[in-house]
Write a protein that holds these residues in place. Structure first.
Motif, PDB file in Angstrom:
ATOM      1  N   TRP A  92       0.842  -1.188   0.000  1.00  0.00           N
ATOM      2  CA  TRP A  92       0.000   0.000   0.000  1.00  0.00           C
ATOM      3  C   TRP A  92       0.887   1.252   0.000  1.00  0.00           C
ATOM      4  CZ3 TRP A  92      -4.852   1.241  -0.889  1.00  0.00           C
ATOM      5  CH2 TRP A  92      -5.291   2.515  -0.556  1.00  0.00           C
ATOM      6  N   GLY A  93       0.411   2.300  -0.685  1.00  0.00           N
ATOM      7  CA  GLY A  93       1.131   3.574  -0.643  1.00  0.00           C
ATOM      8  C   GLY A  93       1.362   4.210  -1.997  1.00  0.00           C
ATOM      9  N   GLY A  94       0.601   3.806  -3.017  1.00  0.00           N
ATOM     10  CA  GLY A  94       0.781   4.418  -4.332  1.00  0.00           C
ATOM     11  C   GLY A  94       2.113   4.057  -4.959  1.00  0.00           C
ATOM     12  N   LEU A  95       2.535   2.814  -4.800  1.00  0.00           N
ATOM     13  CA  LEU A  95       3.841   2.372  -5.278  1.00  0.00           C
ATOM     14  C   LEU A  95       3.779   1.624  -6.602  1.00  0.00           C
ATOM     15  CD1 LEU A  95       5.311   1.087  -1.888  1.00  0.00           C
ATOM     16  CD2 LEU A  95       5.465   3.380  -2.879  1.00  0.00           C
ATOM     17  N   ASP A  96       2.643   1.714  -7.265  1.00  0.00           N
ATOM     18  CA  ASP A  96       2.488   0.975  -8.523  1.00  0.00           C
ATOM     19  C   ASP A  96       3.517   1.381  -9.566  1.00  0.00           C
ATOM     20  OD1 ASP A  96      -0.214   1.304  -7.094  1.00  0.00           O
ATOM     21  OD2 ASP A  96      -0.591  -0.386  -8.439  1.00  0.00           O
ATOM     22  N   TRP A  97       3.775   2.678  -9.686  1.00  0.00           N
ATOM     23  CA  TRP A  97       4.701   3.159 -10.717  1.00  0.00           C
ATOM     24  C   TRP A  97       6.134   2.742 -10.414  1.00  0.00           C
ATOM     25  CZ3 TRP A  97       8.544   6.716  -9.402  1.00  0.00           C
ATOM     26  CH2 TRP A  97       8.432   7.295  -8.121  1.00  0.00           C
ATOM     27  N   ILE A  98       6.512   2.787  -9.134  1.00  0.00           N
ATOM     28  CA  ILE A  98       7.864   2.348  -8.768  1.00  0.00           C
ATOM     29  C   ILE A  98       8.029   0.861  -9.060  1.00  0.00           C
ATOM     30  CG2 ILE A  98       9.473   2.021  -6.848  1.00  0.00           C
ATOM     31  CD1 ILE A  98       8.309   4.459  -5.519  1.00  0.00           C
ATOM     32  N   SER A  99       7.014   0.090  -8.693  1.00  0.00           N
ATOM     33  CA  SER A  99       7.086  -1.357  -8.854  1.00  0.00           C
ATOM     34  C   SER A  99       7.177  -1.760 -10.320  1.00  0.00           C
ATOM     35  CB  SER A  99       5.858  -2.005  -8.206  1.00  0.00           C
ATOM     36  OG  SER A  99       5.814  -1.707  -6.828  1.00  0.00           O
TER      37      SER A  99
END
Length: 570
Positions: free
Chosen positions: A481-488
């Motif tokens: 959780w935490g808006g990490l989709d783009w980093i991932s």
């Protein structure tokens, strides 16, 4: 005239006669010597003027001219060892921790006059002694040198850009013809700048010609051909984290410059050089690959092992850990900048490595258009992994598809691992659990990863092991959780797809995050987590990565595993 005066007059005339004869002898000797210099051009005089190289290490253009002037049938015994570098092997006392250089400035390009007063430099001749000649001149010289070369007992490779080779042969005519056939095109720098600082992530310098690398002086000198007006000086830190001042503060800065003066060569190499650093963020599995191994493969793979690595900021433990990869990329012992005082001479040198987005290769810009598919194939070959592609479902009826779950012990742990295993086994998977960390045996873990069809884990460095997966295997990344989709996706999704793998990304919901134990459900961290990104990456890492674990909703996650199974169907 008195007798005493007559005696003195006679004595004076005799002294004047002696002086005249001595003067005639001196003038005659001078004229003979001058004629000898300009007509015979002996090595002793030539290299006395040069002031740089011993005779047995002279550039080809000089040696060939010398052979032309030798009498027919003369033989010169020269060991090929004089032209081959003897790189030093790093020792056990190499520092394994980052060493600060006292500065975190980014690399910058500075144009200035070469410093002729530098204590480490000696004057070089104005003539072009690096083999930069026309094709006709080289052919003529090679043909003239054929008679002398015929009596050599071993193949002799000469250290020059023109890459002449003189072959052993019984028949003089065969030697002449073979020499002509072996003349290769001279590759020179031309008008191309020595360095390219246009890439957003990595600065790279590449030089072709007479290149001298002096580790103890942290300098790389490009010797200018005669008549060149080039005047360049660059500062570069050979680690692909451009703009990251904290990281680069631990990297040794090198000076790359064009010059007409240089220190004397002490080691000749007939292969290209690649200079790079091992400090920075190495030690983290992800950064080991995205900062070093992928860029090094991109830069050096074209040489098929015929390349010499020179490492600034050496980390001996790192070279031991990845010795299999390094030995596959280079056949030569590593040269440690911090422990080497030689002046290494190359015909082709690259300072820095080519790097693009995280853990990827931009094949449209990479040398020879290499790609992540090539890198995946290279890694499987380096570790002699047996599976090139996944096993088609049903091909072997008694063999279950294999799922590897990357286990973590400190952060981003699976809180319900047993439940996840039970669900996967119910769907028909053979489940394997293992942990990837800095102390893992790379060879053992590579073999394990290569044996599975699906690999899954929470976002983290352990997913870097996807480089060992066979083609068409599936990588499943669990995003905290935490808006990490783009980093991932940037770190692992795009690289996996570029390697020819199937990729699935699963972002957990609020109820699957352990952050609910730390914050009330109406906290802004759940309502608008992206807003917290404005506080910087350190806050993101500490809050959403280091202090969060995952309790996977198996009902919600189940379709992801079913899709992975479906990918195994023919």
């Amino acid at each position: 005239m008195k007798a005493g005066e007559r005696t003195r007059l006679v004595r004076g005339l005799r002294q004047e006669s002696r002086r005249f004869r001595l003067l005639v002898i001196v003038i005659g000797f001078f004229l003979v010597s001058l004629t000898f210099v300009f007509v015979s051009k002996p090595d002793a005089i030539l290299f006395g003027l040069n002031g740089k190289l011993p005779v047995d290490q002279a550039p080809t253009s000089i040696l060939i001219q010398q052979k032309v002037n030798e009498p027919a049938g003369a033989s010169r015994k020269t060991s090929t060892d004089a032209f081959r570098g003897d790189p030093k092997v790093v020792d056990d006392e190499a520092d394994v921790k980052p060493k600060g250089t006292g500065g975190g400035d980014e690399e910058s390009r500075v144009l200035s006059e070469p410093d002729p007063t530098s204590g480490m430099m000696e004057a070089t001749p104005n003539r072009d002694a690096d083999g930069h000649k026309s094709g006709e001149e080289m052919l003529g010289e090679e043909e003239q040198s054929g008679h002398a070369a015929a009596e050599q007992k071993h193949k002799l490779t000469l250290p020059t850009v023109s890459n002449y080779t003189i072959h052993d042969a019984e028949d003089t005519e065969n030697v002449k013809q073979e020499g002509i056939n072996n003349v290769q095109p001279v590759q020179v720098q031309g008008s191309k700048p020595l360095c390219d600082f246009s890439n957003f992530r990595a600065n790279v310098c590449e030089m072709r010609g007479d290149v001298r690398i002096h580790p103890s002086a942290t300098s790389v000198l490009f010797m200018e051909p005669a008549g060149s007006q080039r005047d360049e000086l660059w500062k570069i830190k050979p680690y692909p984290r451009k703009g990251d001042e904290f990281c680069l503060s631990h990297i040794t800065e090198l000076t790359v410059k064009s010059s007409k003066v240089a220190p004397e060569c002490t080691e000749y190499h007939d292969v290209p050089a690649v200079v790079f650093s091992l400090t920075g963020y190495t030690g983290n599995l992800f950064h080991d690959f995205t900062d070093v191994l992928v860029p090094l493969f991109t830069t050096a793979s074209e040489f098929n092992g015929e390349v010499q690595f020179l490492i600034t900021d050496m980390a001996l433990w790192w070279t031991i850990k990845y010795h299999t990869v390094l030995e596959k990329l280079s056949k030569y012992p590593l040269i440690d900048f911090s422990k080497d005082s030689q002046v290494h001479c190359f015909k082709h040198a690259i300072v820095g490595t080519h790097a693009y987005m995280e853990f990827t290769i931009d094949s449209s810009k990479a040398p020879h258009s290499v790609s992540m598919v090539d890198f995946n194939r290279f890694m499987r070959g380096a570790y002699s992994l047996g599976r090139d592609s996944v096993t088609v479902l049903g091909e072997y009826p008694k063999v279950k598809p294999k799922l590897l779950i990357i286990k973590r012990h400190r952060t981003r742990m699976f809180l319900n691992l047993d439940e996840i295993i039970a669900m996967a086994e119910e769907l028909g998977f053979e489940v394997v659990i293992d942990e990837a960390n800095v102390s893992s045996d790379i060879s053992r873990f590579a073999a394990l990863v290569n044996s599975v069809d699906v690999m899954m884990g929470v976002h983290g460095a352990g997913l870097t092991n996807c480089v060992f997966l066979p083609r068409n295997a599936t990588l499943i990344q669990i995003v905290p959780w935490g808006g990490l989709d783009w980093i991932s996706r940037t770190d692992f999704g795009n690289p996996a797809e570029q390697m020819g793998l199937r990729y699935k990304q699963y972002s957990i919901g609020v109820d699957e995050s352990s952050l609910t134990d730390q914050y009330p459900r109406d906290h802004e961290i759940f309502k608008n987590p992206i807003a917290f990104h404005q506080r910087g990456f350190d806050f993101i890492r500490q809050t959403f990565m280091d202090k969060q674990n995952v309790k996977l909703d198996c009902t919600r996650f189940r379709p992801i595993l079913l899709e992975a199974l479906d990918n195994l169907n023919p």
